[in-house]
Motif scaffolding. Sequence first.
Motif, short mmCIF file in Angstrom:
data_model
loop_
_atom_site.label_atom_id
_atom_site.label_comp_id
_atom_site.label_asym_id
_atom_site.label_seq_id
_atom_site.Cartn_x
_atom_site.Cartn_y
_atom_site.Cartn_z
N ALA A 1 -7.37 0.20 9.68
CA ALA A 1 -6.72 1.06 8.55
C ALA A 1 -5.75 -0.68 8.02
N VAL B 1 -4.19 4.17 2.98
CA VAL B 1 -5.55 3.69 2.70
C VAL B 1 -6.72 4.98 2.28
N ILE C 1 -7.76 -3.11 6.21
CA ILE C 1 -8.24 -2.50 5.00
C ILE C 1 -7.14 -2.42 4.55
N ALA C 2 -5.70 -1.92 4.54
CA ALA C 2 -4.21 -2.76 3.97
C ALA C 2 -4.37 -3.95 3.11
N ILE D 1 -6.51 -4.41 0.80
CA ILE D 1 -5.91 -4.34 -0.26
C ILE D 1 -5.06 -4.94 -1.46
N VAL E 1 0.83 -1.27 0.10
CA VAL E 1 -0.36 0.26 0.53
C VAL E 1 0.88 1.59 0.27
N THR F 1 -2.55 4.95 7.21
CA THR F 1 -4.08 4.92 7.05
C THR F 1 -3.72 5.82 5.98
#
Lengths: 173, 173
Positions: free
Chosen positions: A143, A127, A146-147, A150, A112, A124
Amino acid sequence: MRVLGVDPGLTRCGLGVVEGGLGTPLRLVEVGVVRTPIDQEPALRLLTLQTEIDDWLERLRPDAVAVERVFAKANIKGIMGTAQASAVPMLAAARRGLPLAMHTPSEVKAAVTGNGRADKNQVTAMVTRILRLQVAPKPADAADAIALAICHLWRGAAQDRIAQAVALQRAAR
Amino acid sequence: MRVLGVDPGLTRCGLGVVEGGLGTPLRLVEVGVVRTPIDQEPALRLLTLQTEIDDWLERLRPDAVAVERVFAKANIKGIMGTAQASAVPMLAAARRGLPLAMHTPSEVKAAVTGNGRADKNQVTAMVTRILRLQVAPKPADAADAIALAICHLWRGAAQDRIAQAVALQRAAR
């Protein structure tokens, strides 16, 4: 393709569902954190986590699950709880026959931010930018989850592209 | 009172059910080892373990579950799998509302041999003698699971006796 990312933990477990595909922008479906009381029996904390993760899988129907690979750190007591917590999404994915991947923290950071040693603020911030969010996801565990999702979407896509190229080359012979 | 003892592990997970009460000799109900292939996905290995433990709980209906408390050792990679494996009986007990106890290896050794630093052979020998078995349980993981169940029955009984004595003393005032 929809991925559930899990940053495992008993005190805070980050959950994030992201969807997207090749050439389409990624979209945040849902993000949250499961918290369980530090003075509760570990088995009950695991059960709360299991109930929540089962609920997310039922409601949001991801195509794959990505879990942070747990490593031993200085805090041995905490690491045992984290390892036990990581078993919950692993079991949930296996029970449903969902593809499961374990990504290391540095793989996620590199995916990311481009830097495997990025700090929490950088993760963060990236993201938030990647998903075009109005507000940065909090806490850091959210965060991170989510990372993870991704990272999984992007790494998976790259691996699929390579596999496709190899298949095409073979077919052309 | 019937107790399921679990010596958690992914490669070998010992399971032993022992029953008995105050003043009655202990009896071995069942003992076994769940093995999962070392080259299999950890999530699938956890799932196999979950399926087996669920089966034992359904068939043998223990009143409590005793699990070995996992500590960090030199072998960090193995310890993560063991910690994840220990989450399986913890979750199974919590889901059924069964009392769960975690006993340390030295508590278990002390309970069955009188020596917290007893070796595996001594534990196996004492377990064989206590349950009046014709054949020593093998492998060591199976004997350890039985020892956990015995430890739980005896410690529980002792704690109950103390609680009873305290209650009687209070009632006498």
